[in-house]
Design an enzyme around this catalytic site. Structure first.
Site, PDB file in Angstrom:
ATOM      1  N   PHE A 173       0.807  -1.228   0.000  1.00 53.39           N
ATOM      2  CA  PHE A 173       0.000   0.000   0.000  1.00 53.39           C
ATOM      3  C   PHE A 173       0.836   1.271   0.000  1.00 53.39           C
ATOM      4  O   PHE A 173       0.340   2.344  -0.328  1.00 53.39           O
ATOM      5  CB  PHE A 173      -0.997  -0.011   1.171  1.00 53.39           C
ATOM      6  CG  PHE A 173      -0.585   0.801   2.366  1.00 53.39           C
ATOM      7  CD1 PHE A 173       0.238   0.272   3.345  1.00 53.39           C
ATOM      8  CD2 PHE A 173      -1.022   2.113   2.515  1.00 53.39           C
ATOM      9  CE1 PHE A 173       0.618   1.018   4.446  1.00 53.39           C
ATOM     10  CE2 PHE A 173      -0.652   2.875   3.620  1.00 53.39           C
ATOM     11  CZ  PHE A 173       0.179   2.323   4.586  1.00 53.39           C
ATOM     12  N   LYS A 174       2.122   1.157   0.355  1.00 51.28           N
ATOM     13  CA  LYS A 174       2.976   2.342   0.350  1.00 51.28           C
ATOM     14  C   LYS A 174       3.000   3.007  -1.031  1.00 51.28           C
ATOM     15  O   LYS A 174       3.255   4.203  -1.141  1.00 51.28           O
ATOM     16  CB  LYS A 174       4.400   1.975   0.754  1.00 51.28           C
ATOM     17  CG  LYS A 174       4.552   1.252   2.082  1.00 51.28           C
ATOM     18  CD  LYS A 174       4.182   2.135   3.264  1.00 51.28           C
ATOM     19  CE  LYS A 174       4.627   1.555   4.599  1.00 51.28           C
ATOM     20  NZ  LYS A 174       3.936   0.337   4.999  1.00 51.28           N
ATOM     21  N   ASP A 175       2.776   2.230  -2.079  1.00 54.27           N
ATOM     22  CA  ASP A 175       2.752   2.814  -3.427  1.00 54.27           C
ATOM     23  C   ASP A 175       1.659   3.866  -3.577  1.00 54.27           C
ATOM     24  O   ASP A 175       1.786   4.770  -4.405  1.00 54.27           O
ATOM     25  CB  ASP A 175       2.484   1.720  -4.476  1.00 54.27           C
ATOM     26  CG  ASP A 175       3.667   0.766  -4.641  1.00 54.27           C
ATOM     27  OD1 ASP A 175       4.813   1.214  -4.522  1.00 54.27           O
ATOM     28  OD2 ASP A 175       3.415  -0.421  -4.891  1.00 54.27           O
TER      29      ASP A 175
ATOM     30  N   LEU B 246       3.552   6.849  -2.187  1.00 52.83           N
ATOM     31  CA  LEU B 246       4.922   7.087  -2.657  1.00 52.83           C
ATOM     32  C   LEU B 246       5.017   7.204  -4.170  1.00 52.83           C
ATOM     33  O   LEU B 246       6.050   7.599  -4.693  1.00 52.83           O
ATOM     34  CB  LEU B 246       5.858   6.017  -2.124  1.00 52.83           C
ATOM     35  CG  LEU B 246       6.248   6.303  -0.675  1.00 52.83           C
ATOM     36  CD1 LEU B 246       6.885   5.097  -0.022  1.00 52.83           C
ATOM     37  CD2 LEU B 246       7.188   7.507  -0.587  1.00 52.83           C
TER      38      LEU B 246
ATOM     39  N   THR C  17       8.070   0.548   2.709  1.00 55.62           N
ATOM     40  CA  THR C  17       8.328   1.949   2.367  1.00 55.62           C
ATOM     41  C   THR C  17       9.581   2.074   1.510  1.00 55.62           C
ATOM     42  O   THR C  17       9.610   2.818   0.538  1.00 55.62           O
ATOM     43  CB  THR C  17       8.532   2.787   3.644  1.00 55.62           C
ATOM     44  OG1 THR C  17       7.319   2.825   4.350  1.00 55.62           O
ATOM     45  CG2 THR C  17       8.954   4.207   3.314  1.00 55.62           C
TER      46      THR C  17
END
Ligand SMILES: *Cc1c(COP(=O)(O)O)cnc(C)c1O
Length: 491
Positions: A109-111, A114, A144
């Site tokens: 989910f960091k995408d 980011l 991350t």
């Protein structure tokens, strides 16, 4: 819209500067002076696609960006890098909605944040006449790091250095990072855990003499960690999007309240849901799901935050965290946006590793529910859901799924959304351990093939790419040497 520090309300910055700085000089986090509310109804918003909705939310926070600048950032972020035009699709399984936040480049989910942060940062630098090269320093518990590397690789005017706990990430996560391409990237293993990495990065950010030394050489630091307001705000979007999807599909009616259950580590993802609620999203309970490192569970239950406890390495490594940085923003809001009170509590945290909030603040926690799942329960949940529905979830999502199922009989509200934070392929060995009796001793790539066949899903591009990629980053350091390593990278 101006942002102030959670520890100093007199420090006020526009969004672009808050994004550039990442963390305030006083150690506080940037928060909007006032959380905005939706300026359109959800019935209007439900007609928008992901990018259009992203603009409607982000414009309320990043109001020193022009419409063209912000729409440009959004268009560059949420494009074919995602393997579905929906960007954040939902799957209904076992009577609950899994909001899949892992369709970006690094399958976690960091995408979601980011992929846009590099664009927000470079536009912010231009707006503020920043001449120095931006150096991103990031500590990662696994996801991350790769998402930031993917976002910043070869972005002109930036360099990125990522620190990860050498033995604290999954083999796939590690392989994803050490094979990262890009002339401006550096990946460093640290003999220590995630909190050591994060504390080291924070210490560098708070070292004003070092920052000045770096500036003389033509560099300035920024952070891609989830404390950056440029990461928090993009995460609000998908909660609104999910609600709008349910509304549009007739699964809920206007004003129906939903529950949102989030597998939590640094408290960034669930804080975005909290902001969505404050903006006007009809939310009943925000359910904070922890793994064995249940510092947040204890805090939400008793109002005492205490990081003095053993750090446990689990099969949900991205949640193996004892200092949840983003919680500081919630503390600030619970204190009635009181910077002095917040600063005192954070002082207790850094000096004693512990703080307790007062009764008034405790009462304001009623919008949250807490739960935790042990590793055994987590793996059992993956198996249960697969046996009942054929749907496979990863070890982080499974923590939330288990917690939701243990609490669901006590919940009101119409429907529940579980944030699904990683593809099961990213944690294939743990997932296959849950699903099969003979996974022991098999290598990750074999298990990935087996996962594909039993789940009847295709192996994601992100996994195929690292199968044969050469390792480019082999540095491992002691945790005391982070600053020295940064100096080396910049010379
Ligand atoms: C980062 C991460 C989490 C935790 O999210 P926070 O915003 O840190 O609470 C959960 N699951 C996965 C897969 C992650 O990468």
């Amino acid at each position: 819209m101006l942002y102030n520090s959670t520890r100093n309300k007199n420090l006020k910055l526009p969004a672009s500067l808050a994004i550039l700085k990442g963390l305030s000089d006083d150690g506080g986090l940037f928060v909007p002076q006032e959380i905005p509310v939706f300026d359109r109804t959800l019935d209007e918003l439900k007609e928008l696609d992901y990018r259009e909705l992203a603009y409607e939310i982000m414009k309320l926070y990043f109001d020193d960006f022009t419409e063209e600048e912000l729409k440009g950032c959004i268009a560059s972020a949420y494009d074919e890098k995602f393997d579905t035009p929906e960007i954040a699709p939902m799957v209904y399984a076992g009577k609950v909605y899994y909001l899949e936040l892992f369709h970006g480049k690094t399958i976690a989910f960091k995408d979601m944040a980011l992929s846009i942060l590099p664009h927000l940062l470079t536009v912010s630098a231009k707006k503020n006449d920043v001449k120095e090269e931006i150096v991103i320093l990031t500590a990662t518990s696994g996801d991350t790091g790769k998402a930031a590397l993917a976002g910043f690789a070869d972005v002109p005017g930036t360099r990125i250095m990522v620190f990860y706990p050498k033995d604290g990430v999954s083999p796939i996560q590690k392989l994803q990072m050490v094979t990262q391409t890009g002339a401006n990237t550096s990946v460093v293993g640290v003999n220590g855990n995630f909190d050591d990495c994060q504390s080291g990065v924070k210490a560098i950010f708070n070292d004003n003499a070092f920052k000045e030394e770096i500036r003389q050489k033509g560099f300035c630091f920024s952070s891609a960690n989830s404390i950056n307001i440029g990461r928090l705000v993009p995460q609000i979007v998908y909660y609104v999007y999910a609600y709008c999807r349910l509304l549009k599909d007739g699964r809920i009616n206007t004003n129906d309240r939903i529950n949102i259950c989030v597998p939590t580590g640094n408290f960034g993802n669930i804080l975005a849901a909290y902001y969505a609620k404050r903006m006007g999203l009809p939310v009943n309970k925000l359910i904070c799901a922890s793994n064995d490192n249940k510092v947040l569970f204890d805090f939400l239950k008793d109002g005492v935050y205490d990081k003095n406890r053993p750090f446990i390495l689990t099969c949900s490594p991205s949640m193996d965290i004892l200092i949840s940085s983003n919680l500081e923003r919630l503390i600030y809001h619970l204190a009635g946006d009181d910077d002095e009170k917040c600063a005192l509590l954070m002082k207790d945290l850094s000096e004693k590793g512990r703080y307790e909030i007062d009764d008034e603040m405790k009462q304001k926690l009623s919008g949250f529910l807490e739960g935790y799942a042990t590793q055994e329960e987590t793996l059992a949940e993956i198996k249960r859901l697969y046996d009942e529905t054929g749907y496979v979830i990863d070890t982080h999502t499974a923590v939330a799924s288990r917690v939701y199922n243990s609490l669901k009989d006590t919940l009101t509200g119409e429907e529940t959304i579980i944030a699904s934070t990683a593809s099961p392929y990213k944690f294939a060995s743990s997932v296959m351990k849950a699903l099969s009796n003979d996974s022991a001793g098999k290598d990750d790539m074999t298990l990935i093939d087996e996962l594909s066949s039993i789940s009847n899903t295709e192996i994601p591009q992100a996994v195929i790419e690292i199968k044969n990629a050469p390792v480019r980053h082999t540095t491992v350091i002691e945790k005391e040497d982070m600053k020295k390593t940064v100096t080396g990278f910049l010379s």
